[in-house]
Design an enzyme around this catalytic site. Structure first.
Site, PDB file in Angstrom:
ATOM      1  N   ASP A 182       0.826  -1.219   0.000  1.00 40.34           N
ATOM      2  CA  ASP A 182       0.000   0.000   0.000  1.00 40.34           C
ATOM      3  C   ASP A 182       0.857   1.265   0.000  1.00 40.34           C
ATOM      4  O   ASP A 182       0.744   2.116   0.894  1.00 40.34           O
ATOM      5  CB  ASP A 182      -0.926   0.038   1.221  1.00 40.34           C
ATOM      6  CG  ASP A 182      -1.855  -1.153   1.305  1.00 40.34           C
ATOM      7  OD1 ASP A 182      -2.263  -1.659   0.249  1.00 40.34           O
ATOM      8  OD2 ASP A 182      -2.179  -1.576   2.429  1.00 40.34           O
TER       9      ASP A 182
ATOM     10  N   GLU B 196     -11.599  -1.957  -2.752  1.00 41.37           N
ATOM     11  CA  GLU B 196     -10.959  -1.220  -1.665  1.00 41.37           C
ATOM     12  C   GLU B 196      -9.847  -0.357  -2.238  1.00 41.37           C
ATOM     13  O   GLU B 196      -9.642  -0.300  -3.446  1.00 41.37           O
ATOM     14  CB  GLU B 196     -10.403  -2.191  -0.614  1.00 41.37           C
ATOM     15  CG  GLU B 196      -9.350  -3.144  -1.141  1.00 41.37           C
ATOM     16  CD  GLU B 196      -8.872  -4.145  -0.095  1.00 41.37           C
ATOM     17  OE1 GLU B 196      -9.445  -4.193   1.005  1.00 41.37           O
ATOM     18  OE2 GLU B 196      -7.911  -4.888  -0.385  1.00 41.37           O
TER      19      GLU B 196
END
Length: 322
Positions: A35, A201
């Protein structure tokens, strides 16, 4: 062979499906990058923030590296009183005025007891971050969303955070003019949803030209070394677009992003597997770039093997192509 003008119009979209460039060059520490969030300071130093290690911080003179580990952004974890406050996820870093804002997620895997926190710094450097704790974006069991994976955008003077993971996927909420908390009286609303798989997401909104592009990750993100999903169900990067930052997002076929819409930007190819956790940055040297984490199948499938990837983006068709 004669190609109709209708087919010619589809060629940029076919390129998205038929082939992808390999990730750009990366030197130095190119793992420990789950991420990633990329930001460039005014002195030309690139900072990379990533999940794990209480938000790991790396720096480099260019997006290509060499990347050097500098330490944890929040070495004491978060003041938010939830499980996971020592294992912070999904950083998102923005400059607001002269202050840098670092949004992060506090949660544990597979539950909705989650919150989005924020820290601030005047320099980005390790040792300068002040944890402000909760933003007011929080979820518990039974909520429509899971309050993780924040992304801040300034849309014409209004700060918005887009967030969410699985359940009913991706939501958005207005923030105060100093974006450390939800705007007074504001409520969240849905901007992307696949009612069949509910597996979206990691949203990121990027404005280019007349459109706001909503990038998001879809599929299974993690644990590939112990439980690999069916082919095509691993992480991939999707996009919808709108002339508004607050909704009306559709994919390249016109399908609403709240009704399973989404055009593939990047998916597994060659030795690249499960790209996702993405962001977009308008780089002064390389132009618009898509950055993300991925697994190199020649190295390993474990979460600790996630590598930093980036590609330049071609928007000439009106849709991002890498």
């Amino acid at each position: 062979m004669r190609i109709s003008t209708g087919l010619l119009g589809l060629l940029p979209l076919l390129a998205v499906v038929s082939g992808y460039a390999n990730p750009g060059a990366c030197s130095g520490t190119c793992t420990n990058t789950h991420d990633p969030s990329i930001i460039r300071r005014s002195d030309g130093t690139y900072f990379r923030f990533s999940t794990g290690g209480k938000i790991a911080v790396h720096t480099a003179p260019d997006i290509t590296g060499p990347w050097t580990y500098r330490g944890a952004a929040l070495p004491s974890g978060s003041k938010i009183n939830l499980a996971g406050n020592q294992d912070l996820w999904a950083p998102d870093v923005s400059l607001v005025g002269s202050t840098y804002y670092l949004y992060y997620s506090v949660s544990t895997f597979g539950v909705q007891d989650s919150a989005i926190g924020v820290a601030t710094s005047s320099s980005l450097d390790v040792g300068t971050w002040t944890d402000l704790g909760a933003t007011g974006i929080q979820s518990t069991s039974g909520k429509l969303y899971n309050a993780i994976d924040a992304n801040l955008i300034n849309a014409g003077g209004t700060y918005l955070i887009t967030f969410g993971s699985f359940w009913q996927d991706i939501y958005q909420v207005p923030m105060k003019s100093t974006p450390s908390a939800i705007a007074s009286g504001a409520s969240s609303y849905q901007v992307a949803y696949d009612p069949v798989k509910t597996d979206e997401e990691g949203s990121f909104i990027f404005k280019y030209g007349n459109y706001y592009y909503l990038f998001f990750s879809k599929g299974k993100c993690c644990g590939y070394d112990t439980s690999r999903p069916a082919a095509g169900d691993e992480y991939k990067i999707m996009v919808c677009r709108s002339t508004s930052a607050t909704g009306g997002f559709v994919d390249s076929s016109g399908k609403s992003c709240t009704s399973s819409g989404g055009t593939i930007v990047l998916q597994s190819h060659g030795t690249v597997y499960g790209p996702g956790g993405q962001g977009v940055y308008n780089d002064p040297n390389h132009g618009p770039i898509l950055y993300y984490h991925y697994v190199d199948t020649t190295i390993g499938y474990a979460d600790g093997d996630k590598r930093f990837g980036w590609n330049t983006i071609d928007f000439s068709s009106g849709w991002p192509v890498v």
